[in-house]
Motif scaffolding. Structure first.
Motif, mmCIF file in Angstrom:
data_model
loop_
_atom_site.group_PDB
_atom_site.id
_atom_site.type_symbol
_atom_site.label_atom_id
_atom_site.label_comp_id
_atom_site.label_asym_id
_atom_site.label_seq_id
_atom_site.Cartn_x
_atom_site.Cartn_y
_atom_site.Cartn_z
ATOM 1 N N LYS A 239 0.912 -1.608 -0.257
ATOM 2 C CA LYS A 239 0.252 0.246 0.479
ATOM 3 C C LYS A 239 0.702 1.406 -0.104
ATOM 4 O O LYS A 239 0.559 1.721 0.028
ATOM 5 C CB LYS A 239 -0.907 0.574 0.972
ATOM 6 C CG LYS A 239 -0.323 -0.839 2.552
ATOM 7 C CD LYS A 239 -0.925 -0.202 3.565
ATOM 8 C CE LYS A 239 -0.287 -0.614 5.020
ATOM 9 N NZ LYS A 239 0.497 -2.004 5.392
ATOM 10 N N GLY A 240 1.773 1.323 0.295
ATOM 11 C CA GLY A 240 2.701 2.426 0.133
ATOM 12 C C GLY A 240 2.770 2.828 1.138
ATOM 13 O O GLY A 240 3.705 4.278 1.389
ATOM 14 N N LYS A 292 4.016 0.497 -3.406
ATOM 15 C CA LYS A 292 3.136 0.571 -3.254
ATOM 16 C C LYS A 292 2.357 -0.427 -5.222
ATOM 17 O O LYS A 292 3.408 -0.274 -5.394
ATOM 18 C CB LYS A 292 2.403 2.081 -3.638
ATOM 19 C CG LYS A 292 0.836 1.944 -4.080
ATOM 20 C CD LYS A 292 0.572 3.579 -3.862
ATOM 21 C CE LYS A 292 -1.011 4.042 -3.822
ATOM 22 N NZ LYS A 292 -1.340 5.105 -4.171
ATOM 23 N N VAL A 293 1.870 -1.054 -4.706
ATOM 24 C CA VAL A 293 1.048 -1.959 -6.162
ATOM 25 C C VAL A 293 1.442 -1.452 -7.222
ATOM 26 O O VAL A 293 2.327 -2.106 -8.542
ATOM 27 C CB VAL A 293 0.187 -2.812 -5.097
ATOM 28 C CG1 VAL A 293 -1.214 -1.898 -6.220
ATOM 29 C CG2 VAL A 293 0.432 -4.665 -6.655
ATOM 30 N N SER A 294 1.215 -0.603 -7.332
ATOM 31 C CA SER A 294 0.905 0.412 -8.671
ATOM 32 C C SER A 294 2.334 0.573 -9.811
ATOM 33 O O SER A 294 2.268 1.729 -10.293
ATOM 34 C CB SER A 294 -0.445 1.084 -8.537
ATOM 35 O OG SER A 294 0.093 2.511 -7.716
#
Length: 295
Positions: A239-240, A292-294
């Protein structure tokens, strides 16, 4: 000609930069003192990318300025030089100034967390077939509070500086996703056991995405707790941010931290306990890594 300086001390020339592996320097300014030069004729050139990563943050001083603000991070032990080069449309490149640097290995712990990266420097699994050093992306602290100076903020600031340890065996009560699923919520709450823990999953999706799929508890053995209650983990959510734990991800080459840790746990040469040094370079050091996944 021109010179390098720290952004906070623009009039003091910086003759040499010394960093540890994984450490990020305070913002460094390249100041071009050639009057009236076209801002698009100058660019920064680094001779050797093996030991130091240099990224341009932004120009400084408006469109008419050739000054640049840089972010420098140590990536491997060694030394070298960063040069500012004039790259004209015609003729040979012209050197404008240089900054010598040295990157050292911080030999005070097995792993070192510096804000954006974790350097696993000692007791690396011998069977892990990947180039060294191992630098994993990492984040700590809640959004808006991811700076070294905010480490005293309970549930919001990053992990307090100090020396921590964790046990490297796999928790026998959470040694698989199946075992974690049987425990349900008890796998993540009111759970004070040590060791590497698998966390509940719903197929390929973590049931508790704030935690991720794996974690290991940290115990502080040196340093000021800053009045915070502890209960910190290394964990692999994507999530960062965190609420004081360290969220740890992968290396730039795609090596996953917990995959590497499981290899260590299953190795005959496993050390039962590893140490983690948490140290921030300066008060404004960002503790927001690329987890973060993105990203």
């Amino acid at each position: 000609m021109g010179y390098f300086s720290y952004e906070k001390s623009p009039r003091v020339r910086l003759p040499k930069l010394t960093l540890f592996v994984g450490q990020e320097a305070p913002p460094i300014m390249w100041q071009d003192d050639r009057p009236g030069e076209n801002p698009f004729t100058a660019m920064l050139f680094q001779q050797d990318y093996t030991h130091l990563r240099v990224e341009e943050i932004r120009p400084v001083g408006g469109q008419s300025s050739t000054n640049r603000l840089l972010q420098c991070t140590g990536t491997a032990p060694g030394s070298g030089r960063v040069e500012a080069m004039d790259v004209p449309r015609t003729g040979a490149d012209q050197p404008l100034g240089r900054l010598d640097y040295e990157v050292l290995d911080n030999q005070t712990a097995d792993l070192v967390y510096t804000g954006k990266l974790i350097h696993w420097r000692n007791s690396v699994p011998a069977t892990l077939k990947t180039p060294l050093p191992l630098l994993f992306s990492a984040s700590s602290g809640a959004e808006g509070h991811q700076f070294g100076r905010q480490q005293f903020l309970e549930n919001e600031g990053p992990l307090p500086e100090g020396l921590y340890t964790f046990l490297t065996h796999v928790d026998p009560e959470q040694n698989s996703v199946k075992a974690a699923n049987k425990l349900g919520e008890r796998a993540v709450t009111n759970n004070y056991r040590q060791g590497i823990q698998f966390l509940p999953m719903d197929g390929s999706v973590p049931k508790y995405p704030a935690w991720g799929t794996m974690r290991v508890r940290l115990t502080q053995i040196k340093g000021d707790t800053l009045g915070r209650p502890g209960g910190y983990f290394l964990h692999n959510s994507q999530k960062g941010y965190s609420h004081g734990c360290i969220e740890v991800g992968k290396t730039a080459g795609g090596v996953d931290f917990f995959n590497a840790l499981l290899i260590h746990a299953r190795s005959p040469a496993r050390r039962p306990k590893l140490t983690v040094l948490v140290t921030y370079s300066y008060p404004e050091q960002s503790t927001r890594g690329k987890t973060k996944v993105s990203e």
